[in-house]
Each structure stands twice: as C-alpha cells, then as structure tokens.
Design a protein around this motif. Sequence first.
Motif, mmCIF file in Angstrom:
data_model
loop_
_atom_site.group_PDB
_atom_site.id
_atom_site.type_symbol
_atom_site.label_atom_id
_atom_site.label_comp_id
_atom_site.label_asym_id
_atom_site.label_seq_id
_atom_site.Cartn_x
_atom_site.Cartn_y
_atom_site.Cartn_z
ATOM 1 N N GLY A 196 81.050 -36.466 -32.557
ATOM 2 C CA GLY A 196 80.207 -35.282 -32.629
ATOM 3 C C GLY A 196 78.750 -35.659 -32.746
ATOM 4 N N HIS A 218 68.852 -31.447 -34.665
ATOM 5 C CA HIS A 218 70.000 -31.939 -33.902
ATOM 6 C C HIS A 218 69.732 -33.373 -33.475
ATOM 7 C CE1 HIS A 218 71.822 -27.832 -33.286
ATOM 8 N NE2 HIS A 218 70.611 -27.545 -33.740
ATOM 9 N N PHE A 247 75.724 -22.774 -30.100
ATOM 10 C CA PHE A 247 75.520 -23.071 -31.521
ATOM 11 C C PHE A 247 75.388 -21.778 -32.303
ATOM 12 C CE2 PHE A 247 72.729 -24.176 -35.157
ATOM 13 C CZ PHE A 247 73.566 -25.104 -35.773
ATOM 14 N N PHE A 252 75.944 -21.244 -39.432
ATOM 15 C CA PHE A 252 75.472 -22.529 -39.945
ATOM 16 C C PHE A 252 74.495 -22.322 -41.099
ATOM 17 C CE2 PHE A 252 72.630 -26.307 -39.668
ATOM 18 C CZ PHE A 252 73.571 -27.259 -40.036
ATOM 19 N N TYR A 274 75.504 -32.630 -41.259
ATOM 20 C CA TYR A 274 76.856 -32.237 -40.867
ATOM 21 C C TYR A 274 77.167 -32.845 -39.502
ATOM 22 C CZ TYR A 274 75.778 -28.466 -44.219
ATOM 23 O OH TYR A 274 75.390 -27.746 -45.323
ATOM 24 N N ARG A 276 78.830 -31.742 -35.894
ATOM 25 C CA ARG A 276 79.392 -30.706 -35.029
ATOM 26 C C ARG A 276 80.260 -31.429 -34.015
ATOM 27 N NH1 ARG A 276 77.500 -26.849 -30.584
ATOM 28 N NH2 ARG A 276 75.725 -28.223 -30.247
ATOM 29 N N THR A 278 82.347 -32.808 -31.046
ATOM 30 C CA THR A 278 82.317 -32.687 -29.592
ATOM 31 C C THR A 278 83.689 -32.970 -28.993
ATOM 32 O OG1 THR A 278 81.573 -34.987 -29.452
ATOM 33 C CG2 THR A 278 79.878 -33.271 -29.414
ATOM 34 N N GLY A 288 83.606 -28.256 -31.710
ATOM 35 C CA GLY A 288 82.646 -27.221 -32.076
ATOM 36 C C GLY A 288 82.612 -26.900 -33.559
ATOM 37 N N GLU A 289 83.629 -27.315 -34.314
ATOM 38 C CA GLU A 289 83.636 -27.057 -35.753
ATOM 39 C C GLU A 289 82.607 -27.933 -36.461
ATOM 40 O OE1 GLU A 289 87.137 -26.187 -38.208
ATOM 41 O OE2 GLU A 289 88.343 -26.616 -36.421
ATOM 42 N N ILE A 290 82.165 -27.458 -37.624
ATOM 43 C CA ILE A 290 81.194 -28.171 -38.440
ATOM 44 C C ILE A 290 81.923 -28.862 -39.591
ATOM 45 C CG2 ILE A 290 79.160 -27.963 -39.907
ATOM 46 C CD1 ILE A 290 78.478 -27.393 -37.047
#
Length: 406
Positions: A196, A218, A247, A252, A274, A276, A278, A288-290
Amino acid sequence: MNFVFISPNFPETYYRWCAALKARGVNVLGVGDAPYHELRQELKDALTEYYAVSSLGDLKQMISALDHFRYRYGRLDFIESDNEWWLTQDATLRQWFDVRTGFWPADMEKIKAKSAMKKCFQQAGVKTARYCLFSTGGDKAPVYAFAKEVGYPLFAKPNIGVGAADSKSIHNDDELEEFLNRELPTQYIIEEYLEGEVVSFDGICDDDSNVVFCDHEHFPTPPADLVNLALDDCYYCCDFSIPLKGFDSKSFRKMGEATVKAFGIRKRFFHIEYFRLTKDKPGFAKRGEIVALECNMRPPGGYTPDLIDFACSVSVYDIYADVICFNQNFQKMDYEKYLAFSISRRDELNYAHSHEEIMEKYGSNVCMHGRYPKSIADDLGDDYYFGRFKTYEEGKAFDEFIRKKA
C-alpha cells in the motif's frame, strides 16, 4: 510564558516556530548544539536567549541549560523539540522541571514503541497489522509460527526507532533464519507485509485533543525503499476540501480525529501514518482499506510543514503558536487551497532536465527549492522542489518532468 525550544536551528526552517511564538509575546529560550554565530538572523531575532551545548544528547548539559533559564526567567512553561530524536529526553526534562504541558517518561511507551501504539489505534477503531516481537537470544518458535500464520513476506523494524534505515523485508524461511541469527541491536517488531501507500493525517490539536487544523499527505513510495534503494521521491499534501479520486477523505478525517483522542495528544503538532492498501491481504483487509502504521508526536520531517503551508494557504507556525498561547486557532482559513507536491532528486542519478529548464517551465508553480542537509539527505534526497497545483494530474506532470532520467 517561558517556552524552551530544543534544537531550534534544525531543520533550518524551524526558526519559524520560534518567530510565531515571539510574535505572541512568548519568551522563546533556545538550546542547540550550534554556536550562536552560526544561527540565521531570523532565529536570533526570535530568541530571548540561546544556550549552546556540545551535545543535545547529554542530559547533564541539558539540565544545566534549563537550570540557567529557570534561574533567569522563572518557571518553565513548555519544553519542546518537535524532533523525533529528542522526544524521550524532552519527557525526562519535563518531569525534572515539573513542566506538565507535555508527555512525561511514563507516557512514552505508547509514543515510541510501535507495538504499544497498536492498542491506541485499536481503541480508535483502526485496524492494525498483526505482529510478533523478537530480541537476540529470544525464543524463535513464536516467530516461525507467526510466519506460518500470516505468510511471507514479513517486514521487520526496530520496535523503538527513528527512520527506515534498519528495516528489512523477509521473503522466505531462509531469510527469516538469517535474520533471527543476527546480533540485533534492539528489540524488533515483525509484521505481516502489507502492500500500500503511506497516507498521513497531520495537524495541530488543542488542550482537549480537538483537532483545530489538519491535512493529509500521500507517500506513494515506501519510506524503507527510499532509504534502502536510494531512490528519488515524490509525495504530496492535500487540504481536506480538495477531492482525490478513490480516496474517502471524510472517513479518513474521522479516523484521524479519533486517533488523536485515543493517544491523548494535547497542544501538539502530530504526524500519524496509515497504510492505504493497494492489494488485498487475505484474512485481514481489502484493497483500499486503511490500516494503522504509527503515530508521531511531532511535525512531519524535513521541510514538510512548509509544504503544508503551500497546499492549505495557511501558516502552521502561526496556528501552532495560537494554540500554545490561546488554545484556539485565530488564523484566516478560507484562502484558496491546492495540491502541493514535493519532488526530490539524488546526486548520483542522471536527469534529463536541468534546474534552469525546471524553473523555465514551472517557475510560477515552484514555491520553494534547494538542497536538503546531509544529515537528512539519505532519507529525503539531495535537491528538492515544492510546487503547488489545482489538480493531481498537473502535479504528476511536474513530478515526471523533474524526475525524468536522461
């Protein structure tokens, strides 16, 4: 108010914290390891007094410096460095001088130990990567069992440490055996490997852990790769009012605010990282989860506070000083917002475009450029360019032009 600022001359732009505090009537008392004559004039102008020590890591010298300040100016109200290296010592000095506007040594485990941070993230409702701990001479069996449970690769790094230089990816049983047989300098945390990009929640909170300012940043290239592979880099900063495709900034932000509360951060600048994802991690999280990474009780590294200013059209230095002095933000916040990109280049790489060509094409977008000090160049690169844009696509074109290889 007496505010002791430790290492106010590094990074170079940190004089701005001092200047913003002085503008609000604060006695800013600096302690650093550089001779007074080497300080830039703006820092000299912002400090009520400066005390030079030969080593910022020498606790005896630091106590002597602060004793001098207390004798001359009275009770010390704040002791801060805003620098990861000195956070534990800052806590020790606060306890020594009974300064209660910050963390004490008893609070430091959740701040410095990556394993202890996970409990606070979980309290905030944020997923954390599965892990185990290992020290040289310890039982290897739980580590092998962990590897069997989560699968390879694994990612090992010091449980308490700064930067990515001592981190390592482990891809199979042979590499794990080699790692476990090393003479490790400290306890390591070994986590399941997550694919990610790092996304950070950065900002300033008041005395009740309410966030008064925040942005998100990012970092597409893993920090460990930047160090271990000596890569050039691009990362970018974004105000929460600007949408980014794919996003969910609203969710978030709620996650970040809950994390600030869970850690009990008060009157501080924070940098919370964090992942994210990929790629799906079977049995754990979806693409896509954090997922939580770590919480840093200081501003983001290098000159990133200035990048935030360019993106959000604010002065984080003034917001911070407002919070320290008045526990609220008095800055005008409705100026136009941007995406601000930081691009770095390495001396050893050969680039297609010269500095002159970059400035000819993007001079109106470039807000700041220069060279990083040698002490942080391994992490960040050698030359840097900060540029701001209205769209992500424009920023990526800026990045591609600057980092194009010859």
